[in-house]
Design a protein around this motif. Structure first.
Motif, PDB file in Angstrom:
ATOM      1  N   LYS A 121       0.818  -1.207   0.000  1.00  0.00           N
ATOM      2  CA  LYS A 121       0.000   0.000   0.000  1.00  0.00           C
ATOM      3  C   LYS A 121       0.854   1.261   0.000  1.00  0.00           C
ATOM      4  CE  LYS A 121      -4.376  -1.640   1.881  1.00  0.00           C
ATOM      5  NZ  LYS A 121      -5.467  -1.333   2.845  1.00  0.00           N
ATOM      6  N   HIS A 122       2.049   1.162  -0.620  1.00  0.00           N
ATOM      7  CA  HIS A 122       2.917   2.326  -0.690  1.00  0.00           C
ATOM      8  C   HIS A 122       2.971   2.854  -2.117  1.00  0.00           C
ATOM      9  CE1 HIS A 122       7.057   4.302  -0.906  1.00  0.00           C
ATOM     10  NE2 HIS A 122       6.321   5.086  -0.147  1.00  0.00           N
ATOM     11  N   ILE A 123       2.786   4.173  -2.273  1.00  0.00           N
ATOM     12  CA  ILE A 123       2.783   4.826  -3.583  1.00  0.00           C
ATOM     13  C   ILE A 123       3.721   6.023  -3.530  1.00  0.00           C
ATOM     14  CG2 ILE A 123       1.365   6.075  -5.261  1.00  0.00           C
ATOM     15  CD1 ILE A 123      -1.032   4.405  -4.308  1.00  0.00           C
ATOM     16  N   ILE A 124       4.423   6.257  -4.631  1.00  0.00           N
ATOM     17  CA  ILE A 124       5.335   7.396  -4.743  1.00  0.00           C
ATOM     18  C   ILE A 124       4.818   8.359  -5.800  1.00  0.00           C
ATOM     19  CG2 ILE A 124       7.683   8.130  -5.336  1.00  0.00           C
ATOM     20  CD1 ILE A 124       8.614   5.307  -4.489  1.00  0.00           C
ATOM     21  N   THR A 125       4.784   9.645  -5.472  1.00  0.00           N
ATOM     22  CA  THR A 125       4.426  10.678  -6.442  1.00  0.00           C
ATOM     23  C   THR A 125       5.261  11.923  -6.131  1.00  0.00           C
ATOM     24  OG1 THR A 125       2.570  11.820  -7.499  1.00  0.00           O
ATOM     25  CG2 THR A 125       2.474  11.591  -5.106  1.00  0.00           C
ATOM     26  N   THR A 126       4.893  13.074  -6.685  1.00  0.00           N
ATOM     27  CA  THR A 126       5.636  14.307  -6.426  1.00  0.00           C
ATOM     28  C   THR A 126       4.708  15.368  -5.858  1.00  0.00           C
ATOM     29  OG1 THR A 126       5.364  15.608  -8.458  1.00  0.00           O
ATOM     30  CG2 THR A 126       6.900  13.749  -8.543  1.00  0.00           C
ATOM     31  N   VAL A 127       5.303  16.391  -5.270  1.00  0.00           N
ATOM     32  CA  VAL A 127       4.509  17.466  -4.669  1.00  0.00           C
ATOM     33  C   VAL A 127       3.940  18.424  -5.710  1.00  0.00           C
ATOM     34  CG1 VAL A 127       5.720  17.407  -2.462  1.00  0.00           C
ATOM     35  CG2 VAL A 127       6.579  18.885  -4.294  1.00  0.00           C
TER      36      VAL A 127
ATOM     37  N   ASP B 263      -0.092   4.512   2.050  1.00  0.00           N
ATOM     38  CA  ASP B 263       0.998   5.392   2.473  1.00  0.00           C
ATOM     39  C   ASP B 263       1.574   6.061   1.232  1.00  0.00           C
ATOM     40  OD1 ASP B 263       3.028   6.667   3.760  1.00  0.00           O
ATOM     41  OD2 ASP B 263       4.189   4.870   4.235  1.00  0.00           O
ATOM     42  N   ILE B 264       1.449   7.369   1.147  1.00  0.00           N
ATOM     43  CA  ILE B 264       1.889   8.109  -0.034  1.00  0.00           C
ATOM     44  C   ILE B 264       3.175   8.869   0.284  1.00  0.00           C
ATOM     45  CG2 ILE B 264       1.197   9.659  -1.887  1.00  0.00           C
ATOM     46  CD1 ILE B 264      -0.740   7.308  -1.475  1.00  0.00           C
ATOM     47  N   THR B 265       4.205   8.681  -0.528  1.00  0.00           N
ATOM     48  CA  THR B 265       5.432   9.461  -0.431  1.00  0.00           C
ATOM     49  C   THR B 265       5.404  10.541  -1.504  1.00  0.00           C
ATOM     50  OG1 THR B 265       6.775   7.650   0.452  1.00  0.00           O
ATOM     51  CG2 THR B 265       7.949   9.435  -0.656  1.00  0.00           C
ATOM     52  N   TYR B 266       5.511  11.804  -1.070  1.00  0.00           N
ATOM     53  CA  TYR B 266       5.511  12.937  -1.993  1.00  0.00           C
ATOM     54  C   TYR B 266       6.942  13.443  -2.149  1.00  0.00           C
ATOM     55  CZ  TYR B 266       0.448  13.013  -1.194  1.00  0.00           C
ATOM     56  OH  TYR B 266      -0.881  12.678  -1.107  1.00  0.00           O
ATOM     57  N   LEU B 267       7.520  13.246  -3.320  1.00  0.00           N
ATOM     58  CA  LEU B 267       8.892  13.674  -3.547  1.00  0.00           C
ATOM     59  C   LEU B 267       8.967  15.187  -3.715  1.00  0.00           C
ATOM     60  CD1 LEU B 267      10.044  10.987  -6.156  1.00  0.00           C
ATOM     61  CD2 LEU B 267      10.273  10.907  -3.655  1.00  0.00           C
ATOM     62  N   PRO B 268       9.867  15.867  -3.003  1.00  0.00           N
ATOM     63  CA  PRO B 268      10.063  17.301  -3.214  1.00  0.00           C
ATOM     64  C   PRO B 268      10.811  17.549  -4.521  1.00  0.00           C
ATOM     65  CG  PRO B 268      11.673  16.478  -1.652  1.00  0.00           C
ATOM     66  CD  PRO B 268      10.756  15.324  -1.956  1.00  0.00           C
ATOM     67  N   VAL B 269      10.798  18.791  -4.988  1.00  0.00           N
ATOM     68  CA  VAL B 269      11.488  19.136  -6.239  1.00  0.00           C
ATOM     69  C   VAL B 269      12.633  20.105  -5.943  1.00  0.00           C
ATOM     70  CG1 VAL B 269       9.476  18.757  -7.697  1.00  0.00           C
ATOM     71  CG2 VAL B 269       9.841  21.023  -6.676  1.00  0.00           C
ATOM     72  N   ASN B 270      13.565  20.191  -6.882  1.00  0.00           N
ATOM     73  CA  ASN B 270      14.670  21.134  -6.738  1.00  0.00           C
ATOM     74  C   ASN B 270      14.245  22.523  -7.222  1.00  0.00           C
ATOM     75  OD1 ASN B 270      14.789  21.071  -9.562  1.00  0.00           O
ATOM     76  ND2 ASN B 270      16.545  19.704  -9.612  1.00  0.00           N
ATOM     77  N   GLU B 271      15.197  23.438  -7.309  1.00  0.00           N
ATOM     78  CA  GLU B 271      14.872  24.822  -7.671  1.00  0.00           C
ATOM     79  C   GLU B 271      14.330  24.964  -9.088  1.00  0.00           C
ATOM     80  OE1 GLU B 271      19.233  24.059  -8.536  1.00  0.00           O
ATOM     81  OE2 GLU B 271      17.822  23.640  -6.898  1.00  0.00           O
ATOM     82  N   ASP B 272      14.523  23.937  -9.916  1.00  0.00           N
ATOM     83  CA  ASP B 272      13.987  23.957 -11.273  1.00  0.00           C
ATOM     84  C   ASP B 272      12.661  23.201 -11.391  1.00  0.00           C
ATOM     85  OD1 ASP B 272      16.046  25.496 -12.363  1.00  0.00           O
ATOM     86  OD2 ASP B 272      17.321  23.747 -12.666  1.00  0.00           O
ATOM     87  N   GLY B 273      12.153  22.715 -10.278  1.00  0.00           N
ATOM     88  CA  GLY B 273      10.880  22.003 -10.293  1.00  0.00           C
ATOM     89  C   GLY B 273      10.995  20.559 -10.727  1.00  0.00           C
TER      90      GLY B 273
END
Length: 384
Positions: A92-98, A117-127
Motif C-alpha cells: 500500500k505504498h505509492i510514490i508521487t511528487t509534490v 501510504d503516499i510518499t511525496y517527492l520534493p522538487v529542486n529549484e527547477d521544479g
C-alpha cells in the motif's frame, strides 16, 4: 474593439478549424451506435478503431492498449485508483511528487485516507525530481510510482525515461504512471523505450475537443474494469462512444504529430522572444523553473513587486488572457502548490507570478503587445 491575445494554452486550446470540420461532418454522418451490427453502426465502429490506432501510434503503443476516456482527469483517476485497487494485497505504498496536477494529488489524498501510504517527492529549484529520489523512496511494499511528464504551471520536465529504466531494472513489479497531459503533442513520447505502464492524455490541450482523452494501459498490466455496463473499450470502460469527439481527437493528434517539430521550435522561439522583450523593459523579473529543461509552450514569470491578481485584471481589461497557474485552481484562494514547492510559503514569487503559454494563433506581434501591456500595468501598479 481589439482582438483578444490568448496566451493561456496550458489551460485549454482553441479547436483547430480542421478538427471542427471533422467533428461537424461526424455529427451529420456518423450518428450510429458503434456497438450496433448494421452498416451505420459499423461505420462508427470503424472510425473508433481508426482513432485508436492513431492514438497508439503517437506513443508507440498497441491499439489494444488504448482506452478512450473523457479526458486527463478521468485517465489519472483510473490509473491511480484502479492500480491501487488491483495491487493493494501486494502493498500500500505509492510514490508521487509534490507538484502533480490536482487530478493526481486528489486521488492520492483519497487513498491516503483509506490506508495507503503516499510518499511525496520534493522538487529542486527547477521544479524537477531525480532518479535518486525515487530510488531512496522505493520500498518492498511500493506498488505504484506516478510522476508527471511535464509540469502544467512552470513547464519543468521530469526524468521519465531514467525513472522508467531504473524501475524496469530494479523493481519491475512496480507500476509506472505518468500524467502526460501537458507534454503530449510537443514531446517525443515512446512508452516502450521509456518503460511507461500507464499514461494519461487529454484532447483539449492539443486543439482537440473537450471531454475526450485516453489512457494507455500496458498489455502486461491488469487493472479492474473502469466503468461497468456494456462491453465498449475492450470491456474496460462501458458507455456509448462519443463519435464526434473521438473523430475530432483523432484529427487533432494527426495534426500535432505531423507538425510537432515545427510547433516545438515555434513555441521555443516565442518563449525566448518573450524573455528578450521583457529584458528590454525596466521590469524586475525572473523565470520560475528552467528555460532549457522545460516544455516549450509554458513560461512562468515572477514579476517582482507586482501582485499577479491585480496584474491579471489590467491585462484582462486590455484583452490579454494569461493566468497565474493551473486553470483547475481558478477561484481557489490557496496559493500555487507548485510555487510553494519551489520557494516555500511566504516567498514573494508565490503572489507575483504569471504563466503565459503559447499555441495556435500566437504571433510575434501578440508577444510584443503583451509585454508592452505588462510594462504599462507594472508601471501603474507600482506607482499606485
Amino acid at each position: 474593439m481589439s482582438e483578444t491575445v490568448y496566451l493561456d494554452h496550458a489551460a485549454t486550446t482553441p479547436m483547430h478549424p480542421e478538427v471542427i470540420e471533422i467533428m461537424t461532418e461526424a455529427m451529420k454522418r456518423n450518428f450510429g451506435n458503434a456497438s450496433s451490427i448494421h452498416q451505420i453502426g459499423r461505420e462508427s465502429r470503424g472510425l473508433v478503431e481508426e482513432a485508436r490506432r492513431t492514438f497508439a501510434e503517437s506513443i508507440h503503443a498497441k491499439p489494444q492498449e488504448i482506452v478512450i476516456t473523457s479526458g486527463g482527469t478521468e485517465s489519472d483517476n483510473i490509473a491511480i485508483l484502479k492500480t491501487a485497487e488491483k495491487y493493494k494485497d501486494k502493498g500500500k505504498h505509492i510514490i508521487t511528487t509534490v507538484v502533480e496536477h490536482p487530478a493526481v494529488l486528489k486521488p492520492m489524498a483519497y487513498l491516503n485516507e483509506t490506508g495507503f501510504d503516499i510518499t511525496y517527492l520534493p522538487v529542486n529549484e527547477d521544479g524537477e525530481v531525480t532518479v535518486e529520489q525515487v530510488k531512496e523512496a522505493l520500498r518492498e511494499e511500493t506498488i505504484l510510482v506516478s510522476i508527471m511528464y511535464g509540469n502544467n504551471e512552470i513547464g519543468s520536465l521530469m526524468p521519465i525515461k531514467a525513472v522508467g529504466q531504473y524501475l524496469k531494472e530494479t523493481a519491475p513489479e512496480v507500476v509506472f504512471h505518468t500524467d502526460a497531459v501537458q507534454a503530449y503533442g510537443t514531446e517525443d513520447i515512446d512508452v516502450r523505450d521509456e518503460n511507461i505502464d500507464l499514461l494519461s492524455v487529454s484532447a483539449h490541450k492539443i486543439n482537440g475537443p473537450k471531454g475526450i482523452g485516453f489512457l494507455y494501459i500496458n498489455e502486461d498490466i491488469s487493472i479492474p474494469r473502469l466503468i461497468m455496463g456494456g462491453e465498449q473499450e475492450n470491456n474496460k470502460r462501458a458507455g456509448t462512444e462519443n463519435i464526434p469527439g473521438i473523430a475530432g481527437f483523432k484529427k487533432a493528434v494527426e495534426l500535432r504529430m505531423t507538425n510537432k517539430t515545427d510547433l516545438r521550435d515555434s513555441y521555443s522561439y516565442f518563449k525566448k522572444l518573450f524573455i528578450n522583450k521583457l529584458e528590454e523593459t525596466d521590469i524586475d523579473f525572473s523565470v520560475n523553473g528552467s528555460m532549457e529543461r522545460s516544455l516549450p509552450h509554458i513560461l512562468s514569470i515572477h514579476l517582482k513587486g507586482v501582485p499577479s491578481d491585480k496584474l491579471l485584471i489590467h491585462l484582462d481589461l486590455a484583452r490579454i488572457a494569461v493566468s497565474t497557474g493551473s486553470a483547475c485552481s481558478a477561484g481557489n484562494v490557496d496559493p500555487s502548490h507548485v510555487l510553494i514547492a519551489l520557494y516555500d510559503k511566504g516567498h514573494p514569487a508565490i503572489e507575483e507570478t504569471i504563466r503565459v503559454s503559447f499555441g495556435l494563433g500566437v504571433t510575434e506581434e501578440a508577444i510584443i503587445k503583451t509585454v508592452e501591456k505588462i510594462q504599462d500595468a507594472c508601471t501603474f501598479l507600482k506607482g499606485s
